[in-house]
Each structure stands twice: as structure tokens, then as C-alpha cells.
Design an enzyme around this catalytic site. Structure first.
Site, PDB file in Angstrom:
ATOM      1  CB  ALA A  66      28.269  28.214  23.020  1.00 36.23           C
ATOM      2  N   GLY A 112      25.074  31.847  21.047  1.00 33.64           N
ATOM      3  CA  GLY A 112      24.738  30.755  20.394  1.00 33.64           C
ATOM      4  C   GLY A 112      23.103  30.318  20.550  1.00 33.64           C
ATOM      5  CD  GLU A 115      26.048  32.489  17.227  1.00 35.18           C
ATOM      6  OE1 GLU A 115      26.395  32.000  18.299  1.00 35.18           O
ATOM      7  OE2 GLU A 115      27.020  33.008  16.586  1.00 35.18           O
ATOM      8  CD  GLU A 135      28.512  35.561  20.948  1.00 33.44           C
ATOM      9  OE1 GLU A 135      27.955  36.297  21.195  1.00 33.44           O
ATOM     10  OE2 GLU A 135      27.964  34.587  20.546  1.00 33.44           O
TER      11      GLU A 135
HETATM   12  N1  CAA Z   1      26.930  28.702  29.568  1.00 36.34           N
HETATM   13  C1  CAA Z   1      26.951  27.828  30.897  1.00 36.34           C
HETATM   14  N2  CAA Z   1      26.275  28.228  31.949  1.00 36.34           N
HETATM   15  C2  CAA Z   1      25.172  29.129  31.713  1.00 36.34           C
HETATM   16  C3  CAA Z   1      25.308  29.906  30.548  1.00 36.34           C
HETATM   17  C4  CAA Z   1      25.966  29.835  29.499  1.00 36.34           C
HETATM   18  N3  CAA Z   1      26.205  30.334  28.209  1.00 36.34           N
HETATM   19  N4  CAA Z   1      24.443  30.914  30.837  1.00 36.34           N
HETATM   20  C5  CAA Z   1      24.018  30.791  31.835  1.00 36.34           C
HETATM   21  N5  CAA Z   1      24.381  29.778  32.608  1.00 36.34           N
HETATM   22  C6  CAA Z   1      24.258  28.975  34.014  1.00 36.34           C
HETATM   23  C7  CAA Z   1      25.197  29.974  34.960  1.00 36.34           C
HETATM   24  O1  CAA Z   1      26.485  29.729  35.005  1.00 36.34           O
HETATM   25  C8  CAA Z   1      24.303  29.604  36.351  1.00 36.34           C
HETATM   26  O2  CAA Z   1      24.740  28.250  36.596  1.00 36.34           O
HETATM   27  P1  CAA Z   1      24.900  28.250  38.358  1.00 36.34           P
HETATM   28  O3  CAA Z   1      23.698  28.238  39.095  1.00 36.34           O
HETATM   29  O4  CAA Z   1      25.663  26.755  38.451  1.00 36.34           O
HETATM   30  O5  CAA Z   1      26.080  29.165  38.712  1.00 36.34           O
HETATM   31  C9  CAA Z   1      22.923  29.450  35.655  1.00 36.34           C
HETATM   32  O6  CAA Z   1      22.925  29.155  34.299  1.00 36.34           O
HETATM   33  C10 CAA Z   1      21.966  30.570  35.968  1.00 36.34           C
HETATM   34  O7  CAA Z   1      22.540  31.490  35.417  1.00 36.34           O
HETATM   35  P2  CAA Z   1      22.685  33.257  36.357  1.00 36.34           P
HETATM   36  O8  CAA Z   1      22.831  32.892  37.615  1.00 36.34           O
HETATM   37  O9  CAA Z   1      23.788  33.853  35.607  1.00 36.34           O
HETATM   38  O10 CAA Z   1      21.354  33.870  35.901  1.00 36.34           O
HETATM   39  P3  CAA Z   1      21.148  35.478  35.938  1.00 36.34           P
HETATM   40  O11 CAA Z   1      19.489  35.680  35.956  1.00 36.34           O
HETATM   41  O12 CAA Z   1      21.799  35.955  37.056  1.00 36.34           O
HETATM   42  O13 CAA Z   1      21.799  35.725  34.543  1.00 36.34           O
HETATM   43  C11 CAA Z   1      22.195  35.679  32.138  1.00 36.34           C
HETATM   44  C12 CAA Z   1      21.160  35.281  33.306  1.00 36.34           C
HETATM   45  C13 CAA Z   1      21.978  37.179  32.052  1.00 36.34           C
HETATM   46  C14 CAA Z   1      21.554  34.919  30.944  1.00 36.34           C
HETATM   47  C15 CAA Z   1      23.470  35.315  32.320  1.00 36.34           C
HETATM   48  O14 CAA Z   1      23.355  33.643  32.801  1.00 36.34           O
HETATM   49  C16 CAA Z   1      24.518  35.292  31.349  1.00 36.34           C
HETATM   50  O15 CAA Z   1      25.248  36.357  31.035  1.00 36.34           O
HETATM   51  N6  CAA Z   1      24.875  34.059  30.650  1.00 36.34           N
HETATM   52  C17 CAA Z   1      25.846  33.881  29.808  1.00 36.34           C
HETATM   53  C18 CAA Z   1      25.486  34.488  28.200  1.00 36.34           C
HETATM   54  C19 CAA Z   1      26.697  34.438  27.381  1.00 36.34           C
HETATM   55  O16 CAA Z   1      27.648  35.099  27.326  1.00 36.34           O
HETATM   56  N7  CAA Z   1      26.239  33.713  26.257  1.00 36.34           N
HETATM   57  C20 CAA Z   1      27.214  33.566  25.222  1.00 36.34           C
HETATM   58  C21 CAA Z   1      28.007  32.333  25.314  1.00 36.34           C
HETATM   59  S1  CAA Z   1      29.410  32.039  24.282  1.00 36.34           S
HETATM   60  C22 CAA Z   1      28.678  31.657  22.691  1.00 36.34           C
HETATM   61  O17 CAA Z   1      27.620  31.402  22.723  1.00 36.34           O
HETATM   62  C23 CAA Z   1      29.781  31.579  21.638  1.00 36.34           C
HETATM   63  C24 CAA Z   1      29.170  31.115  20.375  1.00 36.34           C
HETATM   64  O18 CAA Z   1      28.619  31.979  19.627  1.00 36.34           O
HETATM   65  C25 CAA Z   1      29.499  29.805  19.798  1.00 36.34           C
END
Ligand code: CAA
Length: 260
Positions: A66, A112, A115, A135
Site C-alpha cells: 500500500a 498490499g 496481498e 507491516e
Molecule cells: N509506498 C510508497 N512509496 C513506496 C513504497 C510504498 N509501499 N515502496 C517503495 N516506495 C517508493 C520509495 O519511497 C521510493 O520513492 P522515492 O524515490 O521518492 O524516495 C521509491 O519507491 C523506490 O524505493 P526505494 O528507494 O526504497 O527502493 P529500494 O530498492 O531501496 O527498496 C523496497 C525497495 C525494499 C521494496 C523498499 O522500497 C520498501 O521497503 N518499501 C516498502 C515496503 C513496505 O513496507 N510495504 C508494506 C506497505 S504497508 C501495507 O501494505 C499495508 C496494508 O497491508 C494495507
């Protein structure tokens, strides 16, 4: 209809939806969820489309979750609303669609994103794919059905460990867990998935819709799956596909199903 966050291509009887927000690793924001809902709803009504493939744009991510930036200032009511609306519009909607939806996981499928793949009817991953429900690292739990579908797919103990540690698993581990059905090289992922989709597309769409309903019945409260199967089995006998399928067998020819 014009979409800003997804791309749709059609090939033979297959529709491919690509989530297209590569700069955010295809994270699911509200507009993307709404676009996916309306695209799936429209494709469900298109008779010539028999199978839907969901994938992510770029080589890095299927969907990284998400969109965290969208809900970082939410309160309890807004948080509950996010999960309820998302589940209704997209995740439950996909699970209950009467057309097969296959997730082609081309990279990160996190939160998400995993999911979304789990709500699909089955999953195929590329060798570089990484899957997890991270999460709890955000002070959250999965909100789009992950606490329910992950244990259904891989068992309670493994799901507990994945959710509590927040660790990602590799495609090969996901294969041994039964989370994905196949692992193939990223360059072959779409062709491999389309090949399976084509096999499905040649079978009876009316029967497949009823098979989805019957299998899902096992995961719905208050529904007896065996009774649901009997009902759906009986209904098949009223379809033209049944007449065509059995007649083709007797005439020793290939059935041409109309999906009626
Ligand atoms: N939401 C918003 N933006 C996201 C994102 C997310 N879930 N995942 C990645 N991005 C964005 C980053 O912020 C970044 O943007 P900027 O360039 O503007 O800073 C861009 O995508 C590239 O990401 P990274 O620089 O972080 O790339 P990386 O290769 O270093 O890492 C990753 C990759 C491990 C996937 C890392 O991006 C990450 O950990 N992302 C989040 C994963 C996460 O926590 N997902 C769960 C979300 S909560 C959820 O889903 C709730 C639910 O069940 C309803």
C-alpha cells in the site's frame, strides 16, 4: 476508459493489467485501487476475455505495498476505512471474480502487493521476486486480507513467522511453501503465464466460474462448501458449454466453448 496508474493489453482471450507506478515501485494508492476495480469490473463483463493476468511495470517490483505516503497521518477511523474499502473494492472483489486472475509476480511483492497476489486465484513468480508482509516494521499489521490469506496458503506457523519477522522470502522458498505455483526467469514470466492462461481460456468459462465459486466457498463463513459444489455442479448441466463439451467428447472432436 483512460487510466493513469494501470495499463491494459488484450491478447487473444487474455487481458493483461500492468500496475504502472514504477517510481513508487507500483505501490497501491487510492486511485490505483479504484482503477484496478473498474478495470476488473469491465473485463469481467467482456465475454471474449477469459483470463486476466496482473503484473507490475519495470523489472524491480510487482507491487511494494500500500502507498505508505498516503496514510502516514491517518487516525484509527481512517485506517479502518482504508482496509475496509480496499478489501471490498479490490481484494475480495478479485477473489470472487468469476474469471481467473493470475498474478505474475515480477519482483517485490510486499504488504498490499503480496496481498494482491494472494487475492488472485494463483501466482507465478520470477526468480528475482521477493515476497513478504513487512507491516509490523511500520507499526501496522496487514490490512488487505494478509492475516487471513497467508495462513490459508502456507499454513499458520509459517504465516506467523513471516508476519512477525517481517522478512522477505525468495521465490524458491515461496515455491516450497506453496505460495506460488511456478518460478521462472523474469524474461519468461509473461510468456509462461500467458501459456497457462491460454490453456484455461480454451476450457469452459461457465464451468470455471462455478469452480472458483465452489473452491472459495471453503473460505467463507457459514457456507457449506460441499453443498455449494453440488449446487454449482447441477447448474453446469443447464449450460450450452456442458452440451458442447459432452457432445464433442462423444463425437471425438475438440470442444468449442462459447462460455454460455
Ligand atoms: N509506498 C510508497 N512509496 C513506496 C513504497 C510504498 N509501499 N515502496 C517503495 N516506495 C517508493 C520509495 O519511497 C521510493 O520513492 P522515492 O524515490 O521518492 O524516495 C521509491 O519507491 C523506490 O524505493 P526505494 O528507494 O526504497 O527502493 P529500494 O530498492 O531501496 O527498496 C523496497 C525497495 C525494499 C521494496 C523498499 O522500497 C520498501 O521497503 N518499501 C516498502 C515496503 C513496505 O513496507 N510495504 C508494506 C506497505 S504497508 C501495507 O501494505 C499495508 C496494508 O497491508 C494495507
Amino acid at each position: 476508459m483512460n487510466y493513469e496508474n494501470i495499463l491494459i493489453e488484450k491478447e487473444n482471450k487474455i487481458a493483461i493489467i500492468t500496475i504502472n507506478r514504477p517510481k513508487s515501485l507500483n505501490a497501491l494508492n487510492k486511485p490505483t485501487i479504484e482503477e484496478l476495480h473498474s478495470a476488473l469490473k469491465a473485463l469481467e463483463l467482456e465475454k471474449e476475455v477469459r483470463v486476466i493476468i496482473l503484473t507490475g511495470s519495470g523489472e524491480k517490483a510487482f507491487v511494494a505495498g500500500a502507498d505508505i505516503k498516503e496514510f502516514s497521518d491517518f487516525n484509527m477511523s481512517e485506517g479502518s476505512q482504508l482496509a475496509a474499502k480496499g478489501q471490498e473494492l479490490l481484494f475480495d472483489f478479485i477473489q470472487n471474480l468469476n474469471k481467473p486472475v493470475i498474478a505474475a509476480i515480477n519482483g517485490f511483492a510486499l504488504g498490499g502487493g503480496l496481498e494482491l497476489a494472494m487475492a488472485s486465484h494463483f501466482r507465478i513468480a520470477s526468480t528475482n521476486a521477493k515476497m513478504g508482509l513487512p507491516e509490523v516494521t511500520l507499526g501496522l499489521i496487514p490490512g488487505y486480507g494478509g492475516t487471513q490469506r497467508l495462513p490459508q496458503l502456507i499454513g499458520k506457523g509459517r504465516a506467523m513467522e513471516m508476519i512477525m519477522t517481517a522478512e522477505m522470502i525468495t521465490a524458491d522458498k515461496a515455491l516450497t511453501y506453496g505460495l506460488v505455483n511456478h518460478v521462472v526467469d523474469q524474461t519468461e514470466l509473461l510468456d509462461f503465464t500467458k501459456n497457462i492462461a491460454n490453456k484455461i481460456a480454451n476450457n469452459s468459462a461457465t464451468a470455471i466460474g462455478r469452480a472458483i465459486k465452489s473452491i472459495n466457498a471453503n473460505y467463507r463463513d457459514g457456507i457449506n462448501g460441499f453443498h455449494e459444489e453440488i449446487k454449482n455442479f447441477g447448474e453446469c448441466f443447464e449450460t450450452e458449454d456442458f452440451t458442447e463439451g459432452t457432445t464433442a467428447f462423444i463425437e471425438k472432436r475438440k470442444a468449442e466453448f462459447k462460455g454460455t
